[in-house]
Motif scaffolding. Sequence first.
Motif, PDB file in Angstrom:
ATOM      1  N   PHE A 441       0.827  -1.206   0.000  1.00  0.00           N
ATOM      2  CA  PHE A 441       0.000   0.000   0.000  1.00  0.00           C
ATOM      3  C   PHE A 441       0.858   1.252   0.000  1.00  0.00           C
ATOM      4  O   PHE A 441       2.054   1.210   0.270  1.00  0.00           O
ATOM      5  CB  PHE A 441      -0.956   0.012   1.206  1.00  0.00           C
ATOM      6  N   ALA A 501      -4.509   0.435  -0.614  1.00  0.00           N
ATOM      7  CA  ALA A 501      -3.921  -0.906  -0.639  1.00  0.00           C
ATOM      8  C   ALA A 501      -4.220  -1.614  -1.956  1.00  0.00           C
ATOM      9  O   ALA A 501      -5.312  -1.470  -2.520  1.00  0.00           O
ATOM     10  CB  ALA A 501      -4.452  -1.731   0.526  1.00  0.00           C
ATOM     11  N   THR A 508      -6.399  -0.867  -6.639  1.00  0.00           N
ATOM     12  CA  THR A 508      -6.177  -0.093  -5.421  1.00  0.00           C
ATOM     13  C   THR A 508      -7.500   0.199  -4.741  1.00  0.00           C
ATOM     14  O   THR A 508      -8.460   0.632  -5.374  1.00  0.00           O
ATOM     15  CB  THR A 508      -5.455   1.229  -5.746  1.00  0.00           C
TER      16      THR A 508
END
Length: 672
Positions: A441, A501, A508
């Motif tokens: 992340f 993340a 994402t």
Amino acid sequence: MPLIDVTIDGETHQLEAGTTGTTWFAGRREVVAMSVDGTAKDLSAPIPDGARIEAIILDSPAGLEILRHSATHVLAQAVQQVFPEANLGVGPFITDGFYYDFGNIDAVTPELLRDLEKRMKRIVKQGQRFVRRVVSEEEARRELADQPYKLELIASKGGHTAEGAGVEVGGAELTIYDNVAPDGTVVWKDLCRGPHLPSTRLIGNGFALTKSSAAYWKGDQANDQLQRIYGTAWASKDDLVAYQERLKEAERRDHRRLGAELDLFSFPEEIGPGLAVFHPKGGILRHAIEDFIVTEHLKRGFEIVYTPEISKGGLFHTSGHLPHYADTMFPPMTVDEEHDEDGAVTRAGQAYYLKAMNCPMHNLIYRSRGRSYRDLPLRLFEMGHDYRYEKSGVVQGLTRMRGFTQDDSHIYCTPEQAPEVIRELLGFFDEVLSAFGLSDFHLELSTRDPEGNNQDKFIGSDEDWAQATQVLQDVCVSTGLDLVADPGGAAFYGPKVSVQAKDALGRTWQMSTVQYDFNQPERFGLEYTARDGSRRRPVMIHSAKLGSVERFIGVLTEHYAGAFPAWLAPVQVELVPVAEAFDGYVDEVARRLRAEGVRVEVDHSDDRFGKKIRNAATQKVPWTLIAGGEDAEAHAVSFRFRDGHQENGVPVDEAIARIAAHIRDRVNTDEW
């Protein structure tokens, strides 16, 4: 010719004045545009004196944005070949693709998409050049006189970019891009800021049209309804194929599909959009996640609180949510209104709202008694049930809901304590996400728009915003994690840092968040007694580790494709007797596993043995334990793992110890 000094890709050069990017990068076919002091420009633009120039490569993020925006012009040209009277809306690049909005065209069918894609391929092969022209407002109106939406953009000179479409509205200049055929003929044009590829040929064969939908001009339902056509474009055919394979994999992993297949959760129409029910298997998965996160909060000194799911509206006026957030709160209900026999109101009622956030009520808990500097930081935590009035068209499974649960905490501290509090929270985020196998992340810092746009959506002084933003930025930088700016994305009451993340497909997702709030303590009159006896305002630090529990489960389901790590799996062990004669033996093994806290099912169905094994595999159970005559005689079981391999004759004591340790250690793979 006079010489100019420039820096190109980190090296200093002297060039003749008027040199363009096309000339300088002529030997590098992969360069499709250039960054001039951080702003993307066409290669045909002259390089200015003193500029810092960087090459933009086709397959870079910036290059793909330009590729996709250029593809929108090719799409629009193809549409106007079919529908010459089409009204052009806007056509921005978006994540992994592009779209263009059209008015005055027929409904988009799969057959039309295929036809448009063929026409686009012909345009691409023609090698049309994208040529930028600066025009006056009068010239733009004259050239686009038959395009009502473009005329509206020209008229609304308000200093913004329309829908990210590259249309300069109200800036220093208006620009039109001509598509010029090899013979020099202008075959198409559009009002656009650019930049674009030098030639349509560079779009290549790595594009495809994907779908269509209805849209509204400027996103407003009061405006004209348009047809939106979506596409995707990549630097090569191979990249396009890889993307299409990722889409297929994403479809296979869709949590809504897996939720039904694995009997985890559902979305009954009778309840309404954006509201889920969790079935027993989904319920135990959710319990495991919530139990983990509650325990982790308690370890770090948080104190659990509970607050109602409904409140008088005045509370949300005090917090500022109703003035700034009303459109995402459910409409109020009137309580305690009284009427006479004729139905006339004799006593005015009180407006109550479903809770959209927990912080106002936590403020009341803080304010319920006097606080000293010795009490701070005060850490309040709640698994809060919240409701937000998302439009039915945007709710999506567990990832965009109307009713959800937040692992919500509010830390009240002194301004001096805030940096360390935030640093500890970022460490907490790392530990939590890593425990679930989401350790890849970066951080995103959401602030007010530095350009001063939409300032009415924020409250508080410039000084307070600057201080809060600086604290968050300094702490983020100190972690060494990548930090990405998100101008204008802050909450109305303060800046925010979110953890972005990546899942197993490289997508994402926003997960944990921390927000620095200097406004609500002021609005609620929160105070503490300082060491010197004076009364001071605390700082309020909002944070959620999972975010929405439901959304987290949706993301986790797709990340693991439903094959949850054993510590999270709803059923951790499936016991399958080879024949009915061994039912008693597997029941005893199941009893011993349950005594160790293992979630076990025993298949005593009338299905054939092979079907029982397939059923366990379909349900993605981590371990299937098989027992027959040899196993019973040896007090053993045979392990069958999710990947299909088998380990025979494992002593029962060893099998139970291995399973219990694997679960206890929260191992996120199936490997021993």
